[in-house]
Write a protein that holds these residues in place. Structure first.
Motif, PDB file in Angstrom:
ATOM      1  N   ALA A 231       0.961   1.314  -3.497  1.00 31.35           N
ATOM      2  CA  ALA A 231      -0.342   1.260  -4.153  1.00 31.35           C
ATOM      3  C   ALA A 231      -1.123   2.562  -4.022  1.00 31.35           C
ATOM      4  O   ALA A 231      -1.726   3.024  -5.008  1.00 31.35           O
ATOM      5  CB  ALA A 231      -1.163   0.096  -3.586  1.00 31.35           C
TER       6      ALA A 231
ATOM      7  N   SER B  90      -6.839  -0.049  -2.553  1.00 28.71           N
ATOM      8  CA  SER B  90      -5.502  -0.628  -2.410  1.00 28.71           C
ATOM      9  C   SER B  90      -5.475  -1.681  -1.311  1.00 28.71           C
ATOM     10  O   SER B  90      -4.743  -2.663  -1.403  1.00 28.71           O
ATOM     11  CB  SER B  90      -4.470   0.471  -2.110  1.00 28.71           C
ATOM     12  OG  SER B  90      -4.627   0.974  -0.791  1.00 28.71           O
TER      13      SER B  90
ATOM     14  N   PHE C  50      -5.376  -4.385 -10.118  1.00 24.11           N
ATOM     15  CA  PHE C  50      -4.178  -4.448  -9.275  1.00 24.11           C
ATOM     16  C   PHE C  50      -3.879  -5.886  -8.858  1.00 24.11           C
ATOM     17  O   PHE C  50      -2.718  -6.287  -8.791  1.00 24.11           O
ATOM     18  CB  PHE C  50      -4.358  -3.559  -8.039  1.00 24.11           C
ATOM     19  CG  PHE C  50      -3.744  -2.198  -8.179  1.00 24.11           C
ATOM     20  CD1 PHE C  50      -2.650  -1.815  -7.420  1.00 24.11           C
ATOM     21  CD2 PHE C  50      -4.258  -1.278  -9.081  1.00 24.11           C
ATOM     22  CE1 PHE C  50      -2.074  -0.566  -7.552  1.00 24.11           C
ATOM     23  CE2 PHE C  50      -3.698  -0.022  -9.225  1.00 24.11           C
ATOM     24  CZ  PHE C  50      -2.595   0.336  -8.466  1.00 24.11           C
TER      25      PHE C  50
ATOM     26  N   SER D 145       0.812  -1.213   0.000  1.00 22.82           N
ATOM     27  CA  SER D 145       0.000   0.000   0.000  1.00 22.82           C
ATOM     28  C   SER D 145       0.843   1.259   0.000  1.00 22.82           C
ATOM     29  O   SER D 145       0.387   2.316  -0.428  1.00 22.82           O
ATOM     30  CB  SER D 145      -0.935   0.008   1.214  1.00 22.82           C
ATOM     31  OG  SER D 145      -1.902  -1.005   1.086  1.00 22.82           O
TER      32      SER D 145
END
Length: 260
Positions: A33, A53, A212, A30
Motif C-alpha cells: 500500500a 495506508s 483503498f 502496507s
C-alpha cells in the motif's frame, strides 16, 4: 489532498491488490500500500501515505479476518494476546516513525521489505501443529514477539503481516495457514493503533483511504478463496510473493538513491 479521476481509479485498483494480498497470505498490505500510494497514485508526502495506508489496511484486514474466521482457521487464544502486546509496541513505534524524515523512512522501509522477503522464503515449507493453543510455556514468546513486531509495524506504518506470520509460527509452532489467519487479528489491531496516531497528527488522506478500502473488499474475497485452495501450495505462493516484495523494495531503494 484532492484526487483526480485517474488517481481514484488507481486507488481502487491498488486497494484491490492490497486486499487480495491480505486474504491470501495475511500480509503484504502496507508493504504494497505505501509504495502504491507514493509511486502509483502519486501521494507526495510519505507520512500521509503511511497514515492513509494504515487505515485502509486495518479495515481490509478486519474484513479478511471475518472471512478466515468463518473457515475456522483462526487460533484466537494465541492471536489475541499477541495483538494486545503488539498494540503497545505499535503506539511506541508510530511515535518514533513520525520523527524521522519521510524519504529516509521509505529507504529503511525498503530494507525491511528485503528482510521480510527472506523470512518468507525461509519459512515457506514449514509444517506445524494445528491444535496448538496458548500455554504458560509459549505465552512469554507470544507477548515478547508481539511487542517487537508491533514496534516495527508502528515505526514503518505497516500492518506487519509478513512479520506476524513467521513470529506466530516461531512462538507457537502453528502451521502457516493458521498463522496467516490468526495474523489478521494483529494486523487489524496494529493498523488501527498506527492509524490513530497518524490521524491525530493530521497525516491521513481520508478519501484515498476510503478508495483503498472499497477496492480491498473485492480483492479480499478473492484472496481468501485463493488461500483455501492454495493452502497445500503455500511454499510456492510465498516464493512468488517474496519475489514481488524484493522487486518493489529494490525499486523503492533505487528511487531514493537516484531520485531523478
Amino acid at each position: 489532498m484532492i484526487l483526480s479521476a485517474t488517481q481514484s481509479v488507481l486507488g481502487l485498483a491498488s486497494g484491490a491488490l492490497v486486499g487480495f494480498s491480505l486474504g491470501v497470505v495475511g500480509g503484504g498490505g502496507s508493504i504494497l500500500a505505501v509504495p502504491l500510494m507514493v509511486y502509483v497514485v502519486g501521494v507526495g508526502e510519505p507520512h500521509i501515505a503511511i497514515g492513509s495506508s494504515a487505515i485502509a489496511v486495518a479495515a481490509n484486514a478486519a474484513i479478511n479476518l471475518f472471512n478466515h474466521a468463518r473457515g475456522g482457521t483462526v487460533i484466537w487464544s494465541c492471536a489475541l494476546p499477541f495483538a494486545v502486546a503488539g498494540m503497545v509496541g505499535a503506539l511506541l513505534g508510530s511515535t518514533l516513525g513520525k520523527m524521522l524524515d519521510g524519504q529516509k523512512l521509505l529507504a529503511l522501509f525498503a530494507l525491511v521489505m528485503l528482510v521480510i522477503a527472506m523470512l518468507m522464503l525461509k519459512t515457506r515449507a514449514r509444517v506445524g501443529a494445528p491444535d496448538v493453543r496458548m500455554s504458560l510455556s509459549n505465552l512469554p514468546a507470544i507477548i515478547g514477539l508481539g511487542v517487537v513486531t508491533g514496534t516495527l509495524s508502528g515505526f514503518f506504518g505497516i500492518g506487519g503481516g509478513f512479520l506476524i506470520v513467521p513470529a506466530l509460527m516461531l512462538a507457537t509452532g502453528m502451521p502457516i495457514i493458521n498463522a496467516v489467519s490468526s495474523s489478521l487479528v494483529a494486523v487489524t489491531a496494529f493498523g488501527l493503533t498506527t492509524a490513530a496516531s497518524y490521524a491525530w497528527s493530521g497525516l491521513v488522506a481520508w478519501d484515498l483511504a476510503g478508495l483503498f478500502v472499497l477496492g480491498g473488499i473485492a480483492g479480499g474475497v478473492l484472496g481468501t478463496r485463493a488461500a483455501r485452495y492454495l493452502a497445500d501450495r503455500r511454499g510456492a505462493l510465498n516464493t512468488v510473493f517474496a519475489a514481488v516484495i524484493i522487486a518493489v523494495a529494490l525499486y523503492m531503494l533505487a528511487r531514493n538513491l537516484w531520485p531523478s
